[in-house]
Every structure is written in C-alpha cells, then in structure tokens.
Design a protein around this motif. Structure first.
Motif, PDB file in Angstrom:
ATOM      1  N   MET A 268      18.729  -0.084   3.439  1.00 18.17           N
ATOM      2  CA  MET A 268      18.797  -0.071   1.982  1.00 18.17           C
ATOM      3  C   MET A 268      17.744  -0.995   1.374  1.00 18.17           C
ATOM      4  O   MET A 268      17.173  -0.683   0.334  1.00 18.17           O
ATOM      5  CB  MET A 268      20.201  -0.489   1.511  1.00 18.17           C
ATOM      6  N   GLN A 269      17.508  -2.136   2.027  1.00 13.70           N
ATOM      7  CA  GLN A 269      16.520  -3.073   1.496  1.00 13.70           C
ATOM      8  C   GLN A 269      15.127  -2.442   1.502  1.00 13.70           C
ATOM      9  O   GLN A 269      14.354  -2.633   0.563  1.00 13.70           O
ATOM     10  CB  GLN A 269      16.537  -4.361   2.318  1.00 13.70           C
ATOM     11  N   LEU A 270      14.832  -1.681   2.530  1.00 15.67           N
ATOM     12  CA  LEU A 270      13.550  -0.974   2.620  1.00 15.67           C
ATOM     13  C   LEU A 270      13.428   0.045   1.482  1.00 15.67           C
ATOM     14  O   LEU A 270      12.394   0.130   0.815  1.00 15.67           O
ATOM     15  CB  LEU A 270      13.456  -0.287   3.982  1.00 15.67           C
ATOM     16  N   PHE A 271      14.491   0.800   1.244  1.00  9.77           N
ATOM     17  CA  PHE A 271      14.488   1.786   0.160  1.00  9.77           C
ATOM     18  C   PHE A 271      14.276   1.107  -1.189  1.00  9.77           C
ATOM     19  O   PHE A 271      13.437   1.525  -1.977  1.00  9.77           O
ATOM     20  CB  PHE A 271      15.802   2.581   0.152  1.00  9.77           C
ATOM     21  N   TRP A 272      15.046   0.052  -1.481  1.00 15.92           N
ATOM     22  CA  TRP A 272      14.945  -0.615  -2.784  1.00 15.92           C
ATOM     23  C   TRP A 272      13.582  -1.269  -2.983  1.00 15.92           C
ATOM     24  O   TRP A 272      13.037  -1.251  -4.089  1.00 15.92           O
ATOM     25  CB  TRP A 272      16.061  -1.652  -2.952  1.00 15.92           C
ATOM     26  N   THR A 273      13.032  -1.832  -1.933  1.00 15.10           N
ATOM     27  CA  THR A 273      11.712  -2.461  -2.038  1.00 15.10           C
ATOM     28  C   THR A 273      10.669  -1.417  -2.420  1.00 15.10           C
ATOM     29  O   THR A 273       9.869  -1.631  -3.335  1.00 15.10           O
ATOM     30  CB  THR A 273      11.325  -3.143  -0.711  1.00 15.10           C
ATOM     31  N   PHE A 274      10.685  -0.272  -1.748  1.00 14.79           N
ATOM     32  CA  PHE A 274       9.685   0.752  -2.050  1.00 14.79           C
ATOM     33  C   PHE A 274      10.004   1.536  -3.323  1.00 14.79           C
ATOM     34  O   PHE A 274       9.092   2.077  -3.952  1.00 14.79           O
ATOM     35  CB  PHE A 274       9.450   1.666  -0.846  1.00 14.79           C
ATOM     36  N   LEU A 275      11.263   1.569  -3.731  1.00 13.25           N
ATOM     37  CA  LEU A 275      11.584   2.147  -5.033  1.00 13.25           C
ATOM     38  C   LEU A 275      10.958   1.285  -6.134  1.00 13.25           C
ATOM     39  O   LEU A 275      10.349   1.809  -7.065  1.00 13.25           O
ATOM     40  CB  LEU A 275      13.098   2.247  -5.223  1.00 13.25           C
ATOM     41  N   LYS A 276      11.078  -0.050  -6.004  1.00 14.80           N
ATOM     42  CA  LYS A 276      10.437  -0.955  -6.973  1.00 14.80           C
ATOM     43  C   LYS A 276       8.926  -0.763  -6.977  1.00 14.80           C
ATOM     44  O   LYS A 276       8.305  -0.700  -8.031  1.00 14.80           O
ATOM     45  CB  LYS A 276      10.745  -2.422  -6.646  1.00 14.80           C
ATOM     46  N   ILE A 277       8.358  -0.656  -5.791  1.00 18.67           N
ATOM     47  CA  ILE A 277       6.907  -0.453  -5.691  1.00 18.67           C
ATOM     48  C   ILE A 277       6.513   0.849  -6.368  1.00 18.67           C
ATOM     49  O   ILE A 277       5.554   0.902  -7.133  1.00 18.67           O
ATOM     50  CB  ILE A 277       6.453  -0.488  -4.209  1.00 18.67           C
ATOM     51  N   GLY A 278       7.252   1.914  -6.101  1.00 20.50           N
ATOM     52  CA  GLY A 278       6.964   3.204  -6.716  1.00 20.50           C
ATOM     53  C   GLY A 278       7.124   3.183  -8.227  1.00 20.50           C
ATOM     54  O   GLY A 278       6.350   3.794  -8.951  1.00 20.50           O
ATOM     55  N   LEU A 279       8.111   2.448  -8.701  1.00 19.28           N
ATOM     56  CA  LEU A 279       8.354   2.374 -10.142  1.00 19.28           C
ATOM     57  C   LEU A 279       7.295   1.559 -10.879  1.00 19.28           C
ATOM     58  O   LEU A 279       6.981   1.832 -12.024  1.00 19.28           O
ATOM     59  CB  LEU A 279       9.734   1.769 -10.423  1.00 19.28           C
ATOM     60  N   PHE A 280       6.762   0.542 -10.233  1.00 17.93           N
ATOM     61  CA  PHE A 280       5.833  -0.369 -10.902  1.00 17.93           C
ATOM     62  C   PHE A 280       4.404  -0.236 -10.413  1.00 17.93           C
ATOM     63  O   PHE A 280       3.594  -1.140 -10.595  1.00 17.93           O
ATOM     64  CB  PHE A 280       6.314  -1.813 -10.758  1.00 17.93           C
ATOM     65  N   SER A 281       4.072   0.895  -9.830  1.00 18.60           N
ATOM     66  CA  SER A 281       2.720   1.082  -9.299  1.00 18.60           C
ATOM     67  C   SER A 281       1.816   1.735 -10.329  1.00 18.60           C
ATOM     68  O   SER A 281       1.294   2.810 -10.117  1.00 18.60           O
ATOM     69  CB  SER A 281       2.758   1.893  -8.015  1.00 18.60           C
ATOM     70  N   ILE A 282       1.640   1.045 -11.445  1.00 17.09           N
ATOM     71  CA  ILE A 282       0.749   1.542 -12.497  1.00 17.09           C
ATOM     72  C   ILE A 282      -0.677   1.525 -11.948  1.00 17.09           C
ATOM     73  O   ILE A 282      -1.150   0.517 -11.454  1.00 17.09           O
ATOM     74  CB  ILE A 282       0.821   0.653 -13.757  1.00 17.09           C
ATOM     75  N   GLY A 283      -1.360   2.632 -12.031  1.00 21.76           N
ATOM     76  CA  GLY A 283      -2.739   2.700 -11.556  1.00 21.76           C
ATOM     77  C   GLY A 283      -2.855   3.365 -10.195  1.00 21.76           C
ATOM     78  O   GLY A 283      -3.887   3.913  -9.874  1.00 21.76           O
ATOM     79  N   GLY A 284      -1.803   3.303  -9.384  1.00 23.03           N
ATOM     80  CA  GLY A 284      -1.803   3.953  -8.082  1.00 23.03           C
ATOM     81  C   GLY A 284      -2.943   3.516  -7.181  1.00 23.03           C
ATOM     82  O   GLY A 284      -3.671   2.575  -7.469  1.00 23.03           O
ATOM     83  N   GLY A 285      -3.107   4.212  -6.076  1.00 19.50           N
ATOM     84  CA  GLY A 285      -4.209   3.959  -5.157  1.00 19.50           C
ATOM     85  C   GLY A 285      -4.404   2.509  -4.808  1.00 19.50           C
ATOM     86  O   GLY A 285      -3.490   1.822  -4.390  1.00 19.50           O
ATOM     87  N   TYR A 286      -5.630   2.042  -4.997  1.00 20.78           N
ATOM     88  CA  TYR A 286      -5.974   0.674  -4.633  1.00 20.78           C
ATOM     89  C   TYR A 286      -5.278  -0.345  -5.520  1.00 20.78           C
ATOM     90  O   TYR A 286      -5.079  -1.487  -5.113  1.00 20.78           O
ATOM     91  CB  TYR A 286      -7.486   0.465  -4.700  1.00 20.78           C
ATOM     92  N   ALA A 287      -4.914   0.041  -6.727  1.00 21.08           N
ATOM     93  CA  ALA A 287      -4.254  -0.883  -7.644  1.00 21.08           C
ATOM     94  C   ALA A 287      -2.883  -1.311  -7.137  1.00 21.08           C
ATOM     95  O   ALA A 287      -2.389  -2.372  -7.510  1.00 21.08           O
ATOM     96  CB  ALA A 287      -4.125  -0.240  -9.026  1.00 21.08           C
ATOM     97  N   ILE A 288      -2.275  -0.523  -6.267  1.00 23.53           N
ATOM     98  CA  ILE A 288      -0.931  -0.847  -5.784  1.00 23.53           C
ATOM     99  C   ILE A 288      -0.950  -1.785  -4.572  1.00 23.53           C
ATOM    100  O   ILE A 288       0.062  -2.374  -4.228  1.00 23.53           O
ATOM    101  CB  ILE A 288      -0.157   0.438  -5.450  1.00 23.53           C
ATOM    102  N   ILE A 289      -2.092  -1.944  -3.937  1.00 23.30           N
ATOM    103  CA  ILE A 289      -2.168  -2.766  -2.728  1.00 23.30           C
ATOM    104  C   ILE A 289      -1.631  -4.181  -2.945  1.00 23.30           C
ATOM    105  O   ILE A 289      -0.822  -4.654  -2.137  1.00 23.30           O
ATOM    106  CB  ILE A 289      -3.596  -2.774  -2.147  1.00 23.30           C
ATOM    107  N   PRO A 290      -2.024  -4.896  -4.020  1.00 19.38           N
ATOM    108  CA  PRO A 290      -1.471  -6.252  -4.194  1.00 19.38           C
ATOM    109  C   PRO A 290       0.051  -6.263  -4.344  1.00 19.38           C
ATOM    110  O   PRO A 290       0.714  -7.174  -3.833  1.00 19.38           O
ATOM    111  CB  PRO A 290      -2.137  -6.760  -5.473  1.00 19.38           C
ATOM    112  N   LEU A 291       0.617  -5.269  -5.015  1.00 18.31           N
ATOM    113  CA  LEU A 291       2.063  -5.207  -5.187  1.00 18.31           C
ATOM    114  C   LEU A 291       2.759  -4.975  -3.841  1.00 18.31           C
ATOM    115  O   LEU A 291       3.745  -5.653  -3.525  1.00 18.31           O
ATOM    116  CB  LEU A 291       2.430  -4.095  -6.172  1.00 18.31           C
TER     117      LEU A 291
END
Length: 182
Positions: A1-24
């Motif tokens: 569940m922790q893995l799912f929630w972590t990547f759900l947050k990443i997916g929700l807040f990945s404005i810009g996508g691609g390389y912009a999401i790497i720091p997040l």
C-alpha cells in the motif's frame, strides 16, 4: 500500500511530466522512503529513458520491481498513472468549457515556466550524479570527478549538436564504450 500511495502522490503532482518529475520521484523513493540509493535511482532513470514509454511510468515500474518484484511493479505503475488519468479527464472537460479564458491562458504560461525549471533541476541532478556520483553539492570534490564520463558526455553532446546522429545509435555506441570503460 505504501508503494501505491507514494506513486499515486507522484502521479498526482507530476506537473510537467517527463524529466520534470525526476526530482519528485527522487525525493520520494531515495530521500523520504529510503527504498533506493542515489546510484540505483540514477541507473533506473537511465534504463527508463532507453525503454519505450513515458519516463514516469517506466521509472515507477522499475522502482516497484526493485522494491517488491512484479507485484510491486504493477502496484507502482497503477498508482503513477491513476492520478494522471483522473486529472487528464477533468482538465479536458474544464478546457472544453473555458478554452477562450485569458486567466486559463495565463495559468498555462506560468506552468510552462515552472516545468522548464523542474526539467533543468532534473538535468543538473543527473549531471552531478554522473560526474560525481552524488547530487549533494556539499560532498562534491574535484577528487571524485569522473573524467571519463565528462569526456564521453562532451563527445556525445558535440556529436548531437553538430552532426545530429540517430540518438538510439549514439546510446548504443556510448553504452558499448561504457561497458569497456567501467
């Protein structure tokens, strides 16, 4: 569940996508959760760039695989794409309604500027990890500088800018060279 929630947050807040999401992603999986080392994370980013598909999805799949095998890969990937799907459908409906709004156009311009900053940050992080094997500026020293990586980078950049070879061919050649150098 922790893995799912972590990547759900990443997916929700990945404005810009691609390389912009790497720091997040790096902040979540390396610094906050401690699931990966910076070296392993950099290796995963490198592999994600070379495989077909979106960078965030590939990265989530590889991180999930590293943490919990195939079930982890499935859970992390679903978590990563679920938020984007919901947001995309909602934004589509919103833009259909407000496509001529000056306020919406202004908001999109500022999001573009923010995305450029995130992409530059990701690029800088990858350069530091490549040349110094650390992204922490306080621990970087000239003694840790990887001259072979810098020379390979400079040659690749020059070839790309001047002669514009096929990037896939260039990656295969540099991967082959790296195999023998490292």
């Amino acid at each position: 569940m922790q893995l799912f929630w972590t990547f759900l947050k990443i997916g929700l807040f990945s404005i810009g996508g691609g390389y912009a999401i790497i720091p997040l992603i790096q902040e979540q999986v390396v610094h906050q959760q401690g699931w990966l080392t910076e070296k392993t994370f950099t290796d995963i980013i490198t592999i994600s760039q070379m495989t077909p598909g979106p960078l965030a999805v590939n990265t989530s799949t590889f991180v999930g695989m590293q943490i919990d095998g195939i079930p982890g890969a499935i859970v992390a990937t679903i978590g990563c794409i679920l938020g984007g799907c919901v947001i995309s459908i909602s934004l589509y409906q919103f833009f259909q309604k407000h496509h001529e709004s000056l306020y919406v156009s202004s908001a999109l311009k500022s999001l573009k500027a923010s995305s450029v900053g995130l992409i530059m940050s990701a690029g800088f992080t990858i350069l530091l990890l490549t040349f110094f094997e650390s992204s922490d500026l306080s621990t970087i020293g000239l003694a840790a500088f990887d001259w072979q990586a810098a020379i390979l980078f400079a040659i690749s950049l020059t070839l790309l800018r001047k002669f514009k070879p096929n990037p896939i061919l260039l990656m295969v050649i540099t991967g082959f060279i790296g195999f023998f150098l490292y």
